[in-house]
Design an enzyme around this catalytic site. Sequence first.
Site, PDB file in Angstrom:
ATOM      1  N   ARG A 170       0.863  -1.181   0.000  1.00 16.76           N
ATOM      2  CA  ARG A 170       0.000   0.000   0.000  1.00 16.76           C
ATOM      3  C   ARG A 170       0.901   1.233   0.000  1.00 16.76           C
ATOM      4  O   ARG A 170       2.080   1.157   0.354  1.00 16.76           O
ATOM      5  CB  ARG A 170      -0.952   0.039   1.192  1.00 16.76           C
ATOM      6  CG  ARG A 170      -0.456  -0.721   2.369  1.00 16.76           C
ATOM      7  CD  ARG A 170      -1.278  -0.604   3.594  1.00 16.76           C
ATOM      8  NE  ARG A 170      -0.308  -0.434   4.671  1.00 16.76           N
ATOM      9  CZ  ARG A 170      -0.109   0.656   5.335  1.00 16.76           C
ATOM     10  NH1 ARG A 170      -0.848   1.718   5.124  1.00 16.76           N
ATOM     11  NH2 ARG A 170       0.824   0.735   6.250  1.00 16.76           N
ATOM     12  N   ARG A 174      -2.335  10.774   2.284  1.00 16.15           N
ATOM     13  CA  ARG A 174      -3.006  11.540   3.337  1.00 16.15           C
ATOM     14  C   ARG A 174      -3.736  12.719   2.728  1.00 16.15           C
ATOM     15  O   ARG A 174      -3.117  13.568   2.099  1.00 16.15           O
ATOM     16  CB  ARG A 174      -1.993  12.052   4.346  1.00 16.15           C
ATOM     17  CG  ARG A 174      -1.334  10.942   5.091  1.00 16.15           C
ATOM     18  CD  ARG A 174      -0.397  11.526   6.127  1.00 16.15           C
ATOM     19  NE  ARG A 174       0.365  10.448   6.752  1.00 16.15           N
ATOM     20  CZ  ARG A 174       1.417  10.654   7.506  1.00 16.15           C
ATOM     21  NH1 ARG A 174       1.846  11.879   7.739  1.00 16.15           N
ATOM     22  NH2 ARG A 174       2.045   9.626   8.043  1.00 16.15           N
ATOM     23  N   ARG A 247      21.280  -6.183   2.348  1.00 15.49           N
ATOM     24  CA  ARG A 247      21.344  -5.049   1.433  1.00 15.49           C
ATOM     25  C   ARG A 247      22.181  -3.999   2.135  1.00 15.49           C
ATOM     26  O   ARG A 247      22.134  -3.861   3.350  1.00 15.49           O
ATOM     27  CB  ARG A 247      19.937  -4.493   1.150  1.00 15.49           C
ATOM     28  CG  ARG A 247      19.212  -5.305   0.107  1.00 15.49           C
ATOM     29  CD  ARG A 247      18.056  -4.520  -0.492  1.00 15.49           C
ATOM     30  NE  ARG A 247      17.061  -4.166   0.493  1.00 15.49           N
ATOM     31  CZ  ARG A 247      16.685  -2.929   0.777  1.00 15.49           C
ATOM     32  NH1 ARG A 247      17.239  -1.896   0.168  1.00 15.49           N
ATOM     33  NH2 ARG A 247      15.747  -2.688   1.660  1.00 15.49           N
ATOM     34  N   ARG A 278      19.419   9.769  -0.965  1.00 12.06           N
ATOM     35  CA  ARG A 278      19.018  10.910  -0.141  1.00 12.06           C
ATOM     36  C   ARG A 278      20.227  11.581   0.487  1.00 12.06           C
ATOM     37  O   ARG A 278      21.322  11.025   0.509  1.00 12.06           O
ATOM     38  CB  ARG A 278      17.993  10.507   0.916  1.00 12.06           C
ATOM     39  CG  ARG A 278      18.462   9.473   1.882  1.00 12.06           C
ATOM     40  CD  ARG A 278      17.390   9.207   2.939  1.00 12.06           C
ATOM     41  NE  ARG A 278      17.974   8.433   4.023  1.00 12.06           N
ATOM     42  CZ  ARG A 278      17.385   8.159   5.163  1.00 12.06           C
ATOM     43  NH1 ARG A 278      16.172   8.607   5.402  1.00 12.06           N
ATOM     44  NH2 ARG A 278      17.996   7.453   6.082  1.00 12.06           N
ATOM     45  N   GLU A 304      23.614   9.277   0.726  1.00 13.11           N
ATOM     46  CA  GLU A 304      23.412   7.827   0.853  1.00 13.11           C
ATOM     47  C   GLU A 304      23.257   7.193  -0.523  1.00 13.11           C
ATOM     48  O   GLU A 304      22.461   7.657  -1.342  1.00 13.11           O
ATOM     49  CB  GLU A 304      22.142   7.533   1.666  1.00 13.11           C
ATOM     50  CG  GLU A 304      22.276   7.926   3.116  1.00 13.11           C
ATOM     51  CD  GLU A 304      21.084   7.485   3.950  1.00 13.11           C
ATOM     52  OE1 GLU A 304      21.018   7.913   5.100  1.00 13.11           O
ATOM     53  OE2 GLU A 304      20.221   6.742   3.446  1.00 13.11           O
ATOM     54  N   TYR A 352      15.101  -7.520  10.520  1.00 13.49           N
ATOM     55  CA  TYR A 352      15.101  -6.066  10.644  1.00 13.49           C
ATOM     56  C   TYR A 352      14.286  -5.671  11.865  1.00 13.49           C
ATOM     57  O   TYR A 352      13.126  -6.049  11.997  1.00 13.49           O
ATOM     58  CB  TYR A 352      14.531  -5.353   9.398  1.00 13.49           C
ATOM     59  CG  TYR A 352      14.573  -3.857   9.646  1.00 13.49           C
ATOM     60  CD1 TYR A 352      15.743  -3.139   9.443  1.00 13.49           C
ATOM     61  CD2 TYR A 352      13.477  -3.194  10.189  1.00 13.49           C
ATOM     62  CE1 TYR A 352      15.822  -1.794   9.764  1.00 13.49           C
ATOM     63  CE2 TYR A 352      13.547  -1.843  10.510  1.00 13.49           C
ATOM     64  CZ  TYR A 352      14.727  -1.159  10.292  1.00 13.49           C
ATOM     65  OH  TYR A 352      14.809   0.162  10.627  1.00 13.49           O
ATOM     66  N   ASP A 354      13.258  -2.216  14.154  1.00 12.90           N
ATOM     67  CA  ASP A 354      13.389  -0.808  14.502  1.00 12.90           C
ATOM     68  C   ASP A 354      13.926  -0.751  15.927  1.00 12.90           C
ATOM     69  O   ASP A 354      13.876  -1.745  16.663  1.00 12.90           O
ATOM     70  CB  ASP A 354      12.016  -0.113  14.420  1.00 12.90           C
ATOM     71  CG  ASP A 354      11.771   0.489  13.045  1.00 12.90           C
ATOM     72  OD1 ASP A 354      12.755   0.851  12.364  1.00 12.90           O
ATOM     73  OD2 ASP A 354      10.592   0.612  12.654  1.00 12.90           O
TER      74      ASP A 354
END
Length: 370
Positions: A170, A174, A247, A278, A304, A352, A354
């Site tokens: 998805r 907003r 990665r 970025r 990056e 992964y 957070d």
Amino acid sequence: MYDYLIVGSGLFGAVFARQATDAGKKVLVIDKRPNIAGNVYTEKIEGIHVHKYGAHIFHTNMKHVWDYVTKFATFNRFTNSPVANYHGELYSLPFNMYTFNKMWGVVTPEEAAAKIEEQKKEAGITEPKNLEEQAISLVGTDIYEKLIKGYTQKQWGRPCTELPAFIIKRLPVRLTFDNNYFNALYQGIPVGGYTKMVENMLDGIEVRLNTDYFENKAELDALAEKVVYTGPIDAFFDFKLGTLEYRSVRFENETLDKPNFQGNAAVNYTDAETPWTRIIEHKWFEFGKDDEGNDIPKTIISREYSSEWKPGDEPYYPVNDEKNGKLYEQYKQLADKEEKVLFGGRLGEYKYYDMDAVIDSALKFAEKEL
Ligand code: FAD
């Protein structure tokens, strides 16, 4: 004799070390790097806390994790609102009313929704066959072309038409003027940097840096009843079943003799031609102020680049495909047979996490273990 030898001073190792110590256990933390804090390590340069292993923004909905981290640091009110730069055109991210107004001149949410619908219909995609078709079917052509296509291509090193559709399930749209990237109840950056926060977690705990577990494994093992290992699981078994893939990201840091380079912590370059994905300007994580609250005359930026990972490179993101998943499961079976060694953290579990999730995991692990 120590109760626990903790291999790795990242968040997992530091949280477990703190909990074990508070439970009356004797622990020794080792890390092969010259510094504590693992990948959340920040180094102070020119008064700026530089996020050495990539930009880290703390965000969580878990109140117990927030209550825990705020014992070790005060968090500022940083809100992640990245900007997209497409060939010099700037857009607000994540996609919101500012983005749509800039893209199409629409003013109301109804107009924005109608425009997206119109573009989706025009594309006429019912069963997306690849990432490009999936993205267009979700947000239409303009947003895809300017804000998704080039960026995704650079991230994966392949054209979007050659990437599977499932990568994008998805795409949040907003219809409000809300450009707060994370929908989290609590977020911010620890005042004084992440390293200081981890230093506070490790307060009073013995830490040996520049100490690679595998260089003196037998000797180190003999020091403790149990080992909590937070390094790569395949390295623990000397890669005997094969190497787990990651990665990678490459950072190019530059100190500039000016106070402001891009006016925001994160600017994503969404065209395919700019080679970096970025640029992070670290001082804006702390509103351009040093620890004493003074303006900083210089600035530090990190470009990056997505890069292919090869064994020996810094492992960043685990590759969640079938091949690596199966290999991890085989290593996990070996790990489960280890009587003295427990595995945890992003490398130990090839997962992964957070920051809030790894802290939660370490707290649960400690509760079970101690
Ligand atoms: P690590 O921090 O990797 O710690 C493991 C430690 O073990 C390291 O210090 C390593 O040197 C040490 N070690 C390994 N092998 C050995 C050995 N043989 N001997 C001794 N020591 C050893 N999370 C967020 O919530 N927000 C973000 O914005 C965010 N941004 C991220 C950006 C990037 C580029 C990446 C890759 C991750 C990001 N994360 C973010 C996730 C965050 O980095 C992790 O949750 C966290 O670092 C995991 O901590 P850890 O202790 O499991 O692992």
